[in-house]
Design a protein around this motif. Structure first.
Motif, PDB file in Angstrom:
ATOM      1  N   THR A  22       0.850  -1.180   0.000  1.00 10.82           N
ATOM      2  CA  THR A  22       0.000   0.000   0.000  1.00 10.82           C
ATOM      3  C   THR A  22       0.888   1.233   0.000  1.00 10.82           C
ATOM      4  O   THR A  22       1.851   1.306   0.770  1.00 10.82           O
ATOM      5  CB  THR A  22      -0.886   0.032   1.267  1.00 10.82           C
ATOM      6  N   THR A  23       0.569   2.198  -0.843  1.00 16.59           N
ATOM      7  CA  THR A  23       1.345   3.434  -0.910  1.00 16.59           C
ATOM      8  C   THR A  23       1.191   4.226   0.378  1.00 16.59           C
ATOM      9  O   THR A  23       0.083   4.403   0.873  1.00 16.59           O
ATOM     10  CB  THR A  23       0.897   4.290  -2.113  1.00 16.59           C
ATOM     11  N   VAL A  24       2.333   4.671   0.923  1.00 18.67           N
ATOM     12  CA  VAL A  24       2.292   5.559   2.083  1.00 18.67           C
ATOM     13  C   VAL A  24       1.812   6.904   1.560  1.00 18.67           C
ATOM     14  O   VAL A  24       2.476   7.551   0.753  1.00 18.67           O
ATOM     15  CB  VAL A  24       3.672   5.687   2.751  1.00 18.67           C
ATOM     16  N   ALA A  25       0.626   7.297   1.974  1.00 19.19           N
ATOM     17  CA  ALA A  25      -0.059   8.456   1.391  1.00 19.19           C
ATOM     18  C   ALA A  25       0.542   9.773   1.853  1.00 19.19           C
ATOM     19  O   ALA A  25       1.083   9.883   2.942  1.00 19.19           O
ATOM     20  CB  ALA A  25      -1.536   8.415   1.756  1.00 19.19           C
ATOM     21  N   GLY A  26       0.428  10.791   1.015  1.00 19.99           N
ATOM     22  CA  GLY A  26       0.753  12.158   1.366  1.00 19.99           C
ATOM     23  C   GLY A  26       2.211  12.530   1.300  1.00 19.99           C
ATOM     24  O   GLY A  26       2.588  13.599   1.777  1.00 19.99           O
ATOM     25  N   LEU A  27       3.064  11.687   0.735  1.00 22.95           N
ATOM     26  CA  LEU A  27       4.478  12.033   0.655  1.00 22.95           C
ATOM     27  C   LEU A  27       4.697  13.136  -0.374  1.00 22.95           C
ATOM     28  O   LEU A  27       4.266  13.031  -1.520  1.00 22.95           O
ATOM     29  CB  LEU A  27       5.318  10.813   0.271  1.00 22.95           C
ATOM     30  N   ARG A  28       5.339  14.202   0.051  1.00 18.41           N
ATOM     31  CA  ARG A  28       5.668  15.296  -0.858  1.00 18.41           C
ATOM     32  C   ARG A  28       7.088  15.161  -1.366  1.00 18.41           C
ATOM     33  O   ARG A  28       7.406  15.600  -2.467  1.00 18.41           O
ATOM     34  CB  ARG A  28       5.487  16.633  -0.147  1.00 18.41           C
ATOM     35  N   THR A  29       7.970  14.619  -0.539  1.00 19.93           N
ATOM     36  CA  THR A  29       9.345  14.357  -0.963  1.00 19.93           C
ATOM     37  C   THR A  29       9.692  12.930  -0.576  1.00 19.93           C
ATOM     38  O   THR A  29       9.231  12.424   0.435  1.00 19.93           O
ATOM     39  CB  THR A  29      10.353  15.322  -0.299  1.00 19.93           C
ATOM     40  N   ARG A  30      10.495  12.276  -1.404  1.00 19.24           N
ATOM     41  CA  ARG A  30      10.926  10.919  -1.130  1.00 19.24           C
ATOM     42  C   ARG A  30      12.334  10.750  -1.664  1.00 19.24           C
ATOM     43  O   ARG A  30      12.718  11.401  -2.647  1.00 19.24           O
ATOM     44  CB  ARG A  30      10.060   9.855  -1.767  1.00 19.24           C
TER      45      ARG A  30
END
Length: 137
Positions: A22-30
């Motif tokens: 499941t995608t970790v939601a709300g990431l703006r930077t990775r």
């Protein structure tokens, strides 16, 4: 290779260990970083006193990090629980036009911040905890 959108680099977690990520939601930077230690085997007979390294002998590691806002309670709860349990869990980084890196990671840092007139943000850092696999997308 053409330029790629940063939003397409995804961080995913398999919280249940059942193989579904499941995608970790709300990431703006990775970010994902790969490192390998070098093992210096230079001695007095090294040609021209140049440093010599022993290939394939050092420890390899990967670090994943991300910052943003949680968009859903499920990904927030999953990441937080993995951290507080000190559990090693399967994570996956999907890198557009490159592939995916999958394997065990431990959440080594989880930080929350917020300003009185803004949203709550978080930062998470993960360190590899075993062998990683690469798959071409």
């Amino acid at each position: 290779m053409a330029a790629q959108k940063g939003k397409d680099l995804l961080l995913k977690v398999d919280d249940n260990g059942d193989g579904s990520f499941t995608t970790v939601a709300g990431l703006r930077t990775r970010r994902i970083a790969f490192n390998a230690e070098s093992v210096d085997i230079t001695d007095t007979e090294s040609a021209g006193r140049w440093r010599e390294l022993l290939g394939g002998a050092g420890v390899q590691r990967a670090a994943l990090s991300g910052a943003g806002i949680f968009k859903d309670a499920a990904s927030d709860a999953a990441l937080r629980q993995i951290f507080f349990d000190g559990r090693v869990a399967p994570f996956q980084a999907v890198i557009p036009d490159f592939g995916s890196i999958t394997g065990p990671f431990q959440v080594t840092a989880l930080e929350y911040a917020g300003e009185h007139n803004g949203e709550v943000t978080f930062e998470a850092t993960l360190e590899s905890a075993g062998a990683l696999t690469f798959a071409v997308l």
